[in-house]
Scaffold this active site. Structure first.
Site, short mmCIF file in Angstrom:
data_model
loop_
_atom_site.label_atom_id
_atom_site.label_comp_id
_atom_site.label_asym_id
_atom_site.label_seq_id
_atom_site.Cartn_x
_atom_site.Cartn_y
_atom_site.Cartn_z
N ARG A 59 1.36 0.22 9.04
CA ARG A 59 -0.24 -0.24 8.78
C ARG A 59 0.02 -1.69 9.54
O ARG A 59 1.07 -2.17 9.85
CB ARG A 59 -0.42 -0.62 7.51
N ARG A 152 -8.46 -1.60 -0.30
CA ARG A 152 -7.03 -1.95 0.66
C ARG A 152 -7.12 -1.59 2.06
O ARG A 152 -6.75 -2.23 3.31
CB ARG A 152 -5.96 -1.28 0.24
N ARG A 163 -4.33 11.05 -1.88
CA ARG A 163 -3.68 10.05 -2.77
C ARG A 163 -4.21 10.08 -4.20
O ARG A 163 -3.73 10.13 -5.11
CB ARG A 163 -3.46 8.73 -2.12
N1 LIG Z 1 -4.03 -6.08 -11.39
C1 LIG Z 1 -4.82 -6.12 -9.91
N2 LIG Z 1 -6.13 -6.05 -9.93
C2 LIG Z 1 -6.73 -6.16 -8.72
N3 LIG Z 1 -6.38 -5.67 -7.71
C3 LIG Z 1 -5.10 -5.44 -7.61
C4 LIG Z 1 -3.97 -5.54 -8.75
N4 LIG Z 1 -3.00 -5.31 -8.32
C5 LIG Z 1 -3.04 -4.79 -7.06
N5 LIG Z 1 -4.39 -5.09 -6.56
C6 LIG Z 1 -4.74 -4.65 -5.34
O1 LIG Z 1 -4.84 -3.35 -5.08
C7 LIG Z 1 -4.44 -2.70 -3.94
C8 LIG Z 1 -3.46 -1.81 -4.12
O2 LIG Z 1 -2.08 -2.43 -4.50
P1 LIG Z 1 -0.57 -2.05 -3.71
O3 LIG Z 1 -0.81 -1.98 -2.17
O4 LIG Z 1 0.45 -3.35 -4.14
O5 LIG Z 1 -0.40 -0.74 -4.26
P2 LIG Z 1 0.89 0.00 -4.12
O6 LIG Z 1 1.01 0.66 -5.65
O7 LIG Z 1 2.17 -0.56 -3.59
O8 LIG Z 1 0.37 1.27 -3.31
P3 LIG Z 1 1.24 2.24 -2.33
O9 LIG Z 1 2.17 3.10 -3.39
O10 LIG Z 1 0.42 2.85 -1.73
O11 LIG Z 1 2.20 1.54 -1.45
C9 LIG Z 1 -4.04 -4.05 -2.96
O12 LIG Z 1 -5.24 -4.40 -2.24
C10 LIG Z 1 -3.82 -5.18 -4.05
O13 LIG Z 1 -4.31 -6.38 -3.64
N1 LIG Z 2 10.15 9.35 -3.05
C1 LIG Z 2 9.93 8.38 -2.40
N2 LIG Z 2 8.50 7.90 -2.33
C2 LIG Z 2 8.59 6.65 -1.78
C3 LIG Z 2 9.51 5.91 -0.94
N3 LIG Z 2 8.81 4.85 -0.39
C4 LIG Z 2 7.67 4.73 -0.75
N4 LIG Z 2 7.32 5.87 -1.50
C5 LIG Z 2 6.13 6.27 -2.26
O1 LIG Z 2 5.25 6.86 -1.26
C6 LIG Z 2 3.88 6.56 -1.56
C7 LIG Z 2 3.05 6.13 -0.48
O2 LIG Z 2 3.52 4.91 -0.05
P1 LIG Z 2 2.57 3.96 1.07
O3 LIG Z 2 3.52 2.94 1.37
O4 LIG Z 2 2.29 5.15 2.37
O5 LIG Z 2 1.32 3.66 0.61
C8 LIG Z 2 3.97 5.32 -2.79
O6 LIG Z 2 3.69 6.04 -4.11
C9 LIG Z 2 5.30 5.08 -2.58
O7 LIG Z 2 5.95 4.55 -4.13
C10 LIG Z 2 10.90 6.46 -1.04
O8 LIG Z 2 11.70 6.17 -0.30
N5 LIG Z 2 10.91 7.87 -1.68
#
Ligand SMILES: Nc1ncnc2c1ncn2[C@@H]1O[C@H](COP(=O)(O)OP(=O)(O)OP(=O)(O)O)[C@@H](O)[C@H]1O
Ligand SMILES: Nc1nc2c(ncn2[C@@H]2O[C@H](COP(=O)(O)O)[C@@H](O)[C@H]2O)c(=O)[nH]1
Length: 234
Positions: A59, A152, A163
């Site tokens: 991204r 996001r 998703r």
């Molecule tokens: N408590 C919250 N309240 C409002 N917005 C939030 C909160 N926590 C996270 N966000 C927002 O929600 C969006 C998704 O968060 P984030 O990218 O951390 O999710 P993630 O679980 O890591 O997703 P992925 O598994 O796809 O990587 C982001 O834009 C983030 O700023």
């Molecule tokens: N099983 C695994 N899941 C993983 C790993 N690294 C990330 N993730 C999960 O993928 C989704 C999507 O991630 P995104 O960065 O494309 O938004 C998210 O639920 C992550 O937790 C891994 O090494 N193994």
């Protein structure tokens, strides 16, 4: 013989000492990366991120080797076939995986290794000897999750739908039966009393208010944090 002398093999995961790793899991868009980035920023020299491999495109702003090791499918499959991964999964049309090196690199520095994996990754890691603390980060509702995913602005409509579909399954298996907001909610959200798969997670945090969720996460990890901080002082 020479190989062993000059390139000593990395210790097996099971014989590595140090703090317990932490696995963060939960639906895409629930806030795992947001929370783990706060930990990494606030606790420098305490946590280290296990950089996963993925076949998805970077991204804007994501850096190869920092956010992920971005690979094409053929290259990643070759590494999977040669046994370089602890776990892998296909998620929303792409491969993701945790390499043994990613975890060993962090643990060799004495840091708490944080892994961000989907629920299939959790189940695979349960079969390994990693012995992490398992934390599920759940959204307050599917509607809020959808808002966050859309907000996001990283996914196509098709990817948002796939998703959300995965999220519905994840939430069904892991969501608290009673996400009450009272003085006992923190205790109440322990996974022994929730979900279809009791015991899958040590703790489930419903990420509604970000600051509150972060407080809870720090409190769950307090013991491991202290171990590393005391090691730094001595
Ligand atoms: N408590 C919250 N309240 C409002 N917005 C939030 C909160 N926590 C996270 N966000 C927002 O929600 C969006 C998704 O968060 P984030 O990218 O951390 O999710 P993630 O679980 O890591 O997703 P992925 O598994 O796809 O990587 C982001 O834009 C983030 O700023
Ligand atoms: N099983 C695994 N899941 C993983 C790993 N690294 C990330 N993730 C999960 O993928 C989704 C999507 O991630 P995104 O960065 O494309 O938004 C998210 O639920 C992550 O937790 C891994 O090494 N193994």
């Amino acid at each position: 013989m020479f190989f062993t002398l000059f390139n000593p093999p990395l210790p097996l995961l099971s014989v590595m000492e140090g703090p317990r790793p932490v696995v963060l899991s939960g639906p895409s868009g629930t806030g795992k990366s947001t929370l783990l980035k706060k930990l990494l920023k606030d606790y420098k020299g305490v946590f280290g991120f296990s950089v996963s491999h993925t076949t998805r495109d970077p991204r804007p702003g994501e850096v190869d080797g920092k956010d992920y090791h971005f690979r094409n499918r053929e290259a990643m499959q070759e590494d999977i076939d040669t046994g370089e991964f602890i776990e892998t999964d296909e998620f929303s049309g792409n491969l993701y995986g945790t390499s043994k090196c990613a975890v060993q690199d962090v643990r060799a520095k004495g840091l708490i290794c944080i892994l961000d994996v989907d629920i299939a990754g959790v189940r695979h890691i349960k079969e390994s000897d990693l012995d992490p603390i398992y934390v599920s980060i759940q959204p307050p509702s599917i509607e809020v999750l959808e808002e966050r995913l859309r907000g996001r602005a990283t996914e196509t409509e098709e990817k948002i739908q796939s998703r959300l579909e995965a999220a519905r399954i994840d939430m069904e298996e892991c969501s608290p039966l009673h996400a009450v907001d009272n003085e006992f909610s923190f205790l109440f959200l322990h996974s022994s009393v929730i979900g279809n798969e009791p015991g899958l997670f040590d703790i489930v945090i419903v990420n509604d208010d970000l600051d509150e969720s972060y407080e809870k996460l720090q409190s769950v990890l307090k013991e491991e944090i202290m171990k590393v901080q005391q090691g730094i002082k001595s």
